[in-house]
Write a protein that holds these residues in place. Structure first.
Motif, PDB file in Angstrom:
ATOM      1  N   ILE A  27       0.847  -1.196   0.000  1.00 40.93           N
ATOM      2  CA  ILE A  27       0.000   0.000   0.000  1.00 40.93           C
ATOM      3  C   ILE A  27       0.881   1.244   0.000  1.00 40.93           C
ATOM      4  O   ILE A  27       2.073   1.181   0.322  1.00 40.93           O
ATOM      5  CB  ILE A  27      -0.943   0.065   1.221  1.00 40.93           C
ATOM      6  CG1 ILE A  27      -0.138  -0.134   2.523  1.00 40.93           C
ATOM      7  CG2 ILE A  27      -2.051  -0.954   1.108  1.00 40.93           C
ATOM      8  CD1 ILE A  27      -0.933   0.170   3.777  1.00 40.93           C
ATOM      9  N   ARG A  28       0.298   2.374  -0.393  1.00 39.36           N
ATOM     10  CA  ARG A  28       0.966   3.674  -0.363  1.00 39.36           C
ATOM     11  C   ARG A  28      -0.036   4.690   0.173  1.00 39.36           C
ATOM     12  O   ARG A  28      -1.247   4.510   0.024  1.00 39.36           O
ATOM     13  CB  ARG A  28       1.395   4.101  -1.777  1.00 39.36           C
ATOM     14  CG  ARG A  28       2.535   3.294  -2.374  1.00 39.36           C
ATOM     15  CD  ARG A  28       3.886   3.759  -1.887  1.00 39.36           C
ATOM     16  NE  ARG A  28       4.053   5.185  -2.117  1.00 39.36           N
ATOM     17  CZ  ARG A  28       4.852   5.964  -1.361  1.00 39.36           C
ATOM     18  NH1 ARG A  28       5.538   5.449  -0.354  1.00 39.36           N
ATOM     19  NH2 ARG A  28       4.956   7.240  -1.631  1.00 39.36           N
ATOM     20  N   ARG A  68      -5.967   4.009   1.986  1.00 40.86           N
ATOM     21  CA  ARG A  68      -4.662   3.820   1.359  1.00 40.86           C
ATOM     22  C   ARG A  68      -4.873   3.444  -0.101  1.00 40.86           C
ATOM     23  O   ARG A  68      -5.929   2.921  -0.468  1.00 40.86           O
ATOM     24  CB  ARG A  68      -3.883   2.679   2.040  1.00 40.86           C
ATOM     25  CG  ARG A  68      -3.525   2.912   3.490  1.00 40.86           C
ATOM     26  CD  ARG A  68      -2.414   3.961   3.633  1.00 40.86           C
ATOM     27  NE  ARG A  68      -2.034   4.163   5.030  1.00 40.86           N
ATOM     28  CZ  ARG A  68      -2.693   4.952   5.891  1.00 40.86           C
ATOM     29  NH1 ARG A  68      -3.775   5.598   5.493  1.00 40.86           N
ATOM     30  NH2 ARG A  68      -2.277   5.084   7.133  1.00 40.86           N
ATOM     31  N   ALA A  69      -3.830   3.687  -0.917  1.00 40.68           N
ATOM     32  CA  ALA A  69      -3.856   3.193  -2.288  1.00 40.68           C
ATOM     33  C   ALA A  69      -3.291   1.773  -2.287  1.00 40.68           C
ATOM     34  O   ALA A  69      -2.266   1.502  -1.667  1.00 40.68           O
ATOM     35  CB  ALA A  69      -3.011   4.091  -3.181  1.00 40.68           C
ATOM     36  N   SER A  70      -3.983   0.875  -2.981  1.00 44.99           N
ATOM     37  CA  SER A  70      -3.498  -0.507  -3.080  1.00 44.99           C
ATOM     38  C   SER A  70      -2.571  -0.612  -4.293  1.00 44.99           C
ATOM     39  O   SER A  70      -2.943  -0.223  -5.401  1.00 44.99           O
ATOM     40  CB  SER A  70      -4.692  -1.443  -3.238  1.00 44.99           C
ATOM     41  OG  SER A  70      -4.248  -2.758  -3.493  1.00 44.99           O
ATOM     42  N   GLU A  71      -1.364  -1.109  -4.072  1.00 45.44           N
ATOM     43  CA  GLU A  71      -0.358  -1.175  -5.135  1.00 45.44           C
ATOM     44  C   GLU A  71       0.114  -2.614  -5.322  1.00 45.44           C
ATOM     45  O   GLU A  71      -0.459  -3.542  -4.776  1.00 45.44           O
ATOM     46  CB  GLU A  71       0.843  -0.277  -4.776  1.00 45.44           C
ATOM     47  CG  GLU A  71       0.474   1.149  -4.362  1.00 45.44           C
ATOM     48  CD  GLU A  71       0.113   2.050  -5.536  1.00 45.44           C
ATOM     49  OE1 GLU A  71       0.452   1.704  -6.684  1.00 45.44           O
ATOM     50  OE2 GLU A  71      -0.524   3.107  -5.309  1.00 45.44           O
ATOM     51  N   TRP A  81       6.027   2.824  -7.775  1.00 43.83           N
ATOM     52  CA  TRP A  81       5.057   3.455  -8.694  1.00 43.83           C
ATOM     53  C   TRP A  81       5.008   2.761 -10.054  1.00 43.83           C
ATOM     54  O   TRP A  81       5.963   2.134 -10.492  1.00 43.83           O
ATOM     55  CB  TRP A  81       5.382   4.937  -8.810  1.00 43.83           C
ATOM     56  CG  TRP A  81       5.846   5.454 -10.123  1.00 43.83           C
ATOM     57  CD1 TRP A  81       5.111   6.144 -11.034  1.00 43.83           C
ATOM     58  CD2 TRP A  81       7.164   5.365 -10.687  1.00 43.83           C
ATOM     59  NE1 TRP A  81       5.893   6.482 -12.114  1.00 43.83           N
ATOM     60  CE2 TRP A  81       7.146   6.016 -11.937  1.00 43.83           C
ATOM     61  CE3 TRP A  81       8.374   4.781 -10.263  1.00 43.83           C
ATOM     62  CZ2 TRP A  81       8.271   6.108 -12.764  1.00 43.83           C
ATOM     63  CZ3 TRP A  81       9.481   4.868 -11.074  1.00 43.83           C
ATOM     64  CH2 TRP A  81       9.420   5.521 -12.306  1.00 43.83           C
TER      65      TRP A  81
END
Ligand SMILES: [Mg+2]
Ligand SMILES: [Mg+2]
Lengths: 417, 417
Positions: free
Chosen positions: A154-155, A180-183, A233
């Motif tokens: 996550i980020r 959170r952003a799931s990455e 990213w």
């Protein structure tokens, strides 16, 4: 166990891990016609960097790359050209989930796959367009997946997330701290990810976006979430390719090896270069690349080769042989700066004969075919110390630019300090 | 009104608009010591590009840049060096909201500000680190703000947004289609944004993140949300600076102007260059930069100046005077490729005397101080047509690289085709 034992334990992965790399995307968003995973960074497709990120990790046994049927040949060609050893290529499905599932099924067919590879305990799923994932983070994901069944990167959110009304007006904004952003990468035990896909519906396969969500829905497995570094990213737009290239070029520009040929004048110059701050690189100095110094070849991507008072290309040619033997140029273009250092004050040092220049250009053109970029740099050793100091600065400035840019167009040019 | 009238109406902004640009951030996330808005792209700070994006829009009357007190002098220096005309600099507060509010208050003090500027009907708030905002999008924001009281840019979410449990496990993922990322620019009527801040609490000023949220909460104004292009992205990490630089360099590499001096050999060469696909640029051909052709100077960032059979620098020097008079180099480094085209087959064309080379290098060093980058390129006009075709290709390849890279380190080098 003591603190250092625990640290060691955290660093190790002692169970079989394989990777699935879905690479079937069409790259519409980059504004390029080539799908972004196949776009070139310094002469090599992005996906090769991502594969390399996994291949260099000793405890990862294999990487299944899933590509569109029409890209199978292209991918096979990349595997051969860039000498990837742990990779198997399988055809993708019509959606991302179908492609990942194809990759996981391929991991189950142990026979006919890579030698010594077994059915994995943990499967790591990653994006082909996130090339900068590092071993320490993969360890965290693999261990958390084994312990909890599933784990994901996550980020923090970069923007405020808002809900809109159906007419396109602001409804409300979410409290950033709670989300959170799931990455990628994500990790699953082989059993959990198989079970999740076996229980998935056609709708999930066609429209679902998150493997973590399927594991939760069909196996009741709540994934452990781990904050990853910004380098995770995803290369999405054309500008991201420039950003990725800049990161690769930074990594290749950290140090250079000066080969002096044992000459005192060359060693003195190398010493002055080490004192210059303008170079922004570590400078290692060796007399040649034979025997004891050959390990240098295997770590360096940049070489400065000094020829004193002689426009003689034999030392350059023999260095090129050593570099070729090392196989270093397979993954990254090497830079060789051939310095023609003159210690007399005769003005002829600037004007070389046509034949001399052509001989140098020919050597450079030939080396370029093997991914080695040679540039010439004429440097007069002036007696005046202030003048020499400026020359060393100028040399450092030009060298930094050549090493950083790795320009194919300027190969074989004979520059002046 | 007919369709073309409506189109015209949509394109126009006929009410006063000013901009507030909060630029007080410290740039911790870039991993750089310089705050990112002050980081250099091709020799100019990022914030100057953002200011330029607003200055070139005719209907924007003024830009208030809000910077930390310790950056006031630096910012004033930038304004002068890069000749910004619509800008006023004011000191920031301790948080983003306090800084924006300072900027809005400054817009209210009409006296002592820019000549002919009035209290704005609409205020656009933007980030100093989003330099690529374009006029067509600013029109949409300004008009929607006037109509609805508030408007803001949105983008689709790039990652799935998830909620986490307090123990760091997946709780649930949000349905992506229902949410958007809130971006910049945002626009407000002057009255709404003033009212919103006047009613804001100390807590809002210290911890609030969204102006849109304050307008909704304190004025009941629900902002119109407008999807913006990917180019609105925020320069956040070091890699984003490389991406931004790449976008700037792309924009500067779209065309070149060949100055032939009226020579037939040079015109023939320019014609061959126009047919080459290797150059990836539009090629305009003019005999000189005087009179009728002077408008070319004001649109071009790249020049190829051809000198036939003569290592004479006078035409180069007079072209440099024309360029300097045009003031073109203030915002972007200009590239001038000086081509020494030889039509005889004597080999001396490669070896120039020390004095000749030094004269060229001196002209280049001097021009570099005024942001004009000169490179030399020796080009023999061979009789063999296949050989000449290869020379033109090679010339195009080197020229593309020089124009694209705009290297300061290689200025004054005399290269060979
Ligand atoms: Mg990483
Ligand atoms: Mg834009």
């Amino acid at each position: 166990p003591g603190q250092s034992d625990r640290r060691l334990e955290e660093l190790s992965v002692d169970f079989p891990v394989s990777v699935v790399l879905p690479a079937g995307g069409t790259g519409e968003r980059t504004g390029l016609t080539t799908p972004k995973q196949f776009c070139s960074l310094s002469g090599r497709p992005l996906i090769s960097y991502t594969i390399q990120a996994f291949e260099r990790v000793s405890w990862i046994q294999s990487v299944v790359v899933v590509v569109a049927k029409e890209s199978m040949d292209l991918m096979a060609d990349f595997i051969q050209r860039f000498q990837h050893r742990k990779v198997r290529v399988v055809p993708g499905g019509t959606t991302r989930h179908r492609s990942i599932w194809n990759g996981i099924l391929a991991l189950g067919e142990v026979e006919g796959f890579l030698p010594n590879s077994v059915r994995p305990k943990v499967v790591i799923i990653h994006d082909a367009v996130r090339p900068f994932v590092e071993e320490d983070f993969l360890i965290k994901i693999a261990r958390a997946a084994k312990e909890h069944g599933a784990a994901g990167a996550i980020r923090p959110l970069v923007s405020t997330v808002i809900a809109t009304t159906s007419e396109g007006f602001l409804d409300h904004s979410l409290e950033r701290a709670k989300y959170r952003a799931s990455e990628m990468p994500q990790g699953f035990t082989y059993d959990i990810i198989c079970q999740a896909y076996q229980r998935s519906s056609e709708y999930d396969f066609d429209f679902g976006t998150e493997c973590l969500h399927l594991a939760l829905q069909y196996c009741g497995t709540s994934a452990k979430l781990i904050e990853g570094p910004p380098s995770l990213w995803k290369v999405t737009y054309k500008r991201d390719l420039a950003a990725a290239e800049s990161i690769v070029k930074d990594a290749l520009s950290k140090s250079t090896c000066v080969v002096t040929g044992g000459s005192a004048a060359a060693e003195s110059f190398a010493g002055d270069l080490q004192k210059t701050t303008e170079l922004n690189m570590e400078v290692h100095v060796v007399p040649d690349l034979n025997r004891d110094n050959s390990s240098k070849v295997l770590k360096e991507f940049n070489f400065i080769l000094v020829s004193v008072n002689s426009f003689d290309l034999s030392a350059l040619k023999s260095t090129l042989k050593d570099l070729e033997a090392s196989n270093q140029a397979v993954l990254h273009p090497l830079v060789v700066i051939w310095v023609y250092l003159t210690t007399s004050d005769e003005p002829s040092c600037i004007s070389r004969t046509t034949a001399e220049v052509k001989a140098f250009t020919d050597v450079a053109s030939e080396a370029k075919l093997r991914n080695t970029l040679i540039y010439g740099l004429q440097l007069p050793r002036t007696q005046d110390s202030e003048c020499w100091r400026r020359s060393v600065l100028k040399f450092a400035e030009i060298t930094s630019a050549l090493v950083r840019e790795r320009s194919f167009a300027l190969v074989g040019q004979l520059l002046q300090v």
